[in-house]
Write a protein that holds these residues in place. Structure first.
Motif, PDB file in Angstrom:
ATOM      1  N   GLU A 164       0.838  -1.200   0.000  1.00 40.56           N
ATOM      2  CA  GLU A 164       0.000   0.000   0.000  1.00 40.56           C
ATOM      3  C   GLU A 164       0.871   1.248   0.000  1.00 40.56           C
ATOM      4  N   LYS A 165       0.502   2.230  -0.826  1.00 39.73           N
ATOM      5  CA  LYS A 165       1.262   3.473  -0.894  1.00 39.73           C
ATOM      6  C   LYS A 165       0.980   4.330   0.337  1.00 39.73           C
ATOM      7  N   LEU A 166       2.011   4.989   0.791  1.00 39.55           N
ATOM      8  CA  LEU A 166       1.889   5.841   1.967  1.00 39.55           C
ATOM      9  C   LEU A 166       1.509   7.259   1.565  1.00 39.55           C
ATOM     10  N   PRO A 167       0.716   7.951   2.385  1.00 42.75           N
ATOM     11  CA  PRO A 167       0.420   9.367   2.129  1.00 42.75           C
ATOM     12  C   PRO A 167       1.707  10.179   2.090  1.00 42.75           C
ATOM     13  N   ALA A 168       1.773  11.139   1.197  1.00 40.34           N
ATOM     14  CA  ALA A 168       2.998  11.917   0.996  1.00 40.34           C
ATOM     15  C   ALA A 168       3.468  12.624   2.258  1.00 40.34           C
ATOM     16  N   ASN A 169       2.527  13.169   3.029  1.00 43.60           N
ATOM     17  CA  ASN A 169       2.934  13.918   4.230  1.00 43.60           C
ATOM     18  C   ASN A 169       3.552  13.004   5.284  1.00 43.60           C
ATOM     19  N   VAL A 170       3.002  11.793   5.429  1.00 42.47           N
ATOM     20  CA  VAL A 170       3.550  10.843   6.393  1.00 42.47           C
ATOM     21  C   VAL A 170       4.903  10.325   5.916  1.00 42.47           C
ATOM     22  N   LYS A 217       7.682  12.766   6.585  1.00 42.09           N
ATOM     23  CA  LYS A 217       8.109  12.789   7.987  1.00 42.09           C
ATOM     24  C   LYS A 217       9.105  11.669   8.264  1.00 42.09           C
ATOM     25  N   TYR A 218       8.810  10.468   7.774  1.00 43.83           N
ATOM     26  CA  TYR A 218       9.702   9.329   7.997  1.00 43.83           C
ATOM     27  C   TYR A 218      11.003   9.487   7.211  1.00 43.83           C
ATOM     28  N   SER A 219      10.908  10.061   6.023  1.00 42.90           N
ATOM     29  CA  SER A 219      12.105  10.254   5.188  1.00 42.90           C
ATOM     30  C   SER A 219      13.094  11.191   5.865  1.00 42.90           C
ATOM     31  N   GLU A 220      12.577  12.175   6.573  1.00 43.44           N
ATOM     32  CA  GLU A 220      13.446  13.111   7.285  1.00 43.44           C
ATOM     33  C   GLU A 220      14.247  12.411   8.378  1.00 43.44           C
ATOM     34  N   ASP A 221      13.703  11.327   8.893  1.00 40.67           N
ATOM     35  CA  ASP A 221      14.406  10.546   9.919  1.00 40.67           C
ATOM     36  C   ASP A 221      15.273   9.448   9.311  1.00 40.67           C
ATOM     37  N   GLY A 222      15.242   9.342   7.974  1.00 42.67           N
ATOM     38  CA  GLY A 222      16.085   8.356   7.299  1.00 42.67           C
ATOM     39  C   GLY A 222      15.421   7.026   7.009  1.00 42.67           C
ATOM     40  N   ALA A 223      14.111   6.912   7.259  1.00 43.26           N
ATOM     41  CA  ALA A 223      13.388   5.665   7.019  1.00 43.26           C
ATOM     42  C   ALA A 223      12.724   5.685   5.647  1.00 43.26           C
ATOM     43  N   ILE A 228      -2.466   4.057   9.842  1.00 41.80           N
ATOM     44  CA  ILE A 228      -1.782   5.276  10.268  1.00 41.80           C
ATOM     45  C   ILE A 228      -2.596   5.964  11.357  1.00 41.80           C
ATOM     46  N   LYS A 229      -1.973   6.154  12.507  1.00 43.19           N
ATOM     47  CA  LYS A 229      -2.612   6.839  13.614  1.00 43.19           C
ATOM     48  C   LYS A 229      -1.678   7.922  14.132  1.00 43.19           C
ATOM     49  N   LYS A 230      -2.189   9.147  14.130  1.00 46.39           N
ATOM     50  CA  LYS A 230      -1.398  10.293  14.593  1.00 46.39           C
ATOM     51  C   LYS A 230      -0.061  10.369  13.860  1.00 46.39           C
ATOM     52  N   ASP A 231      -0.104  10.128  12.559  1.00 44.78           N
ATOM     53  CA  ASP A 231       1.066  10.197  11.674  1.00 44.78           C
ATOM     54  C   ASP A 231       2.106   9.116  11.948  1.00 44.78           C
ATOM     55  N   TYR A 232       1.741   8.101  12.736  1.00 48.70           N
ATOM     56  CA  TYR A 232       2.641   6.974  12.960  1.00 48.70           C
ATOM     57  C   TYR A 232       2.172   5.785  12.128  1.00 48.70           C
ATOM     58  N   ILE A 233       3.094   5.157  11.429  1.00 49.88           N
ATOM     59  CA  ILE A 233       2.762   4.025  10.564  1.00 49.88           C
ATOM     60  C   ILE A 233       2.835   2.735  11.368  1.00 49.88           C
ATOM     61  N   ARG A 234       1.761   1.984  11.311  1.00 48.03           N
ATOM     62  CA  ARG A 234       1.710   0.685  11.961  1.00 48.03           C
ATOM     63  C   ARG A 234       1.089  -0.316  10.989  1.00 48.03           C
ATOM     64  N   HIS A 235       1.244  -1.594  11.292  1.00 50.25           N
ATOM     65  CA  HIS A 235       0.534  -2.612  10.529  1.00 50.25           C
ATOM     66  C   HIS A 235      -0.954  -2.556  10.856  1.00 50.25           C
TER      67      HIS A 235
END
Length: 437
Positions: free
Chosen positions: A354-360, A363-369, A397-404
């Protein structure tokens, strides 16, 4: 509807009294005892009415009284819904869950607890084997100060499998913000207290699980004090689970392997028994090198996984972990597991597409993920290894955190059991009270 202890007592007594009246009326309607107590009525239909009314009272008292009692015993958040045959639904659901597949999960961290919250809606036969190599945060402090095993991941898994009211969960998850206990979880302190009382970490965990009405069981991967080490490709060795990603994020070298000291650590007897009895064995989700693989380094675990008749599934992470799995694809994760264990311990790989929302994602890309995706090379490698890939939309996705998505993931997992097929899923999927946790 919130119910305190006084209301619970009143509620149960009310239905007991009503049931007693029903029995009296029913007895008077049938029994000739009234002749001996000078209780006579000229109209025979009155006795028929007594029988009918008594039967109705008895039925109502049993139905609603049992509903109240089940609500208390099973700790359904002290809320009892007596509409739409809820008592029957609770009983049926428990019966179905008891017949669900026997699932053993090896892992740790947030990913494992998220999965367990979904999985308990599909089976009550769950055994979570949790890593105890954690040496950071509140768990690390308790480990150093009290000489006990780190309770953090175990606490999270117990709460994930518990059927308890929200207030109790909030209490056990509460972290102190001031003083010497700053950053410490109340749940960790609870386990530490139980460990101090019984001087037995395993028994302390079981007692906490009993108090919280846990569906299944939570076991530490070993009862021995253990330290995790990571050897990097540049030759440097990092000591301590909490240091691996932090130090390596600065060094920027891939992990060659991880190992434990002391070696030849013994698993719990229950862990071996559960693997042998299992219908499904899950690896992950969780940090590859610090949560999943450490469980495979315990003596005899790989051997038991090779020999078990269970369906063996690896659940790939959704995102890479900076300092640990930078740039890893699905096959890179599988290669690391095989390198530390065997080619015979994975039958299926479940991965997200599943594709992730761009804004989320930003955020993860900034942390290197970055997202862990399946590519053509992955497919070729997994086919050669005889591993079947299952791709699906698995993001929550809850509160901009990605989970299964724990519910969807649990549906896929239980459908792969060789001994428990769709009838269980059909029943549980029809239940409206199963929602994402």
């Amino acid at each position: 509807m919130k119910i305190n202890k006084m209301k619970i007592k009143i509620g149960i007594k009310r239905w007991i009294v009503l049931g007693g009246i029903g029995i009296i009326l029913f007895s008077l309607g049938l029994s000739p005892i009234y002749k001996y107590i000078n209780f006579t009525i000229d109209e025979p239909y009155i006795y028929i009415i007594m029988i009918i009314v008594g039967t109705i009272f008895l039925f109502i008292s049993l139905k609603y009284g049992l509903g109240t009692l089940l609500g208390v015993i099973n700790k359904y958040k002290y809320e009892v819904d007596l509409s739409k045959n809820s008592v029957s639904n609770m009983i049926n659901k428990k019966k179905v869950l008891d017949k669900g597949p026997k699932v053993v999960v090896l892992g740790g961290g947030t990913g494992l607890s998220v999965l367990l919250r979904g999985l308990k809606n599909y089976t009550s036969n769950i055994t979570a084997v949790v890593t105890v190599a954690d040496d950071g945060g509140g768990s690390g402090i308790l480990r150093e100060d009290l000489g006990m095993l780190p309770p953090g991941d175990i606490r999270s898994c117990i709460l994930a499998l518990a059927d308890t009211e929200p207030t109790m969960e909030k209490l056990l998850q509460y972290r102190f913000t001031e003083g010497n206990l700053k950053g410490q979880s109340f749940g960790n302190l609870f386990i530490a207290a139980m460990n101090g009382i019984y001087d037995n970490f395993e028994f302390a965990i079981k007692e906490m699980a009993n108090v919280l009405a846990v569906s299944g069981e939570v076991l530490p991967m070993t009862l021995e004090d253990v330290t995790l080490y990571a050897k990097l490709e540049n030759g440097k060795v990092i000591k301590g689970e909490s240091n691996v990603s932090v130090v390596n994020e600065e060094i920027k070298s891939k992990i060659e392997k991880v190992f434990l000291k002391p070696q030849n650590l013994n698993p719990l007897v229950e862990t071996i028994d559960r693997i042998r009895e299992a219908d499904i064995v899950l690896l992950g989700p969780g940090s590859l090198y610090t949560s999943v693989i450490p469980n495979l380094l315990i003596k005899n675990i790989v051997k038991e996984l090779e020999n078990t008749k269970a369906t063996k599934i690896y659940i790939s992470n959704v995102m890479t972990q900076p300092g640990e799995t930078d740039g890893y694809s699905v096959s890179d994760h599988v290669r690391a597991i095989i390198k530390h264990s065997s080619e015979k311990i994975i039958d299926y790989v479940i991965t997200n597409n599943e594709k992730l929302p761009a804004n989320v994602l930003q955020k993860y890309s900034e942390d290197g993920a970055t997202p862990v995706l399946l590519n053509e090379e992955d497919n070729d490698y997994l086919i050669i290894k005889g591993i079947t890939v299952i791709e699906d939309n698995l993001i929550d996705i809850k509160k901009d955190y990605i989970r299964h998505d724990a519910i969807r993931l649990s549906q896929i997992i239980t459908s792969l059991s060789q001994n428990h097929k769709l009838p269980i899923l059909e029943f549980l999927n029809s239940r409206k009270d199963i929602s994402k946790s």
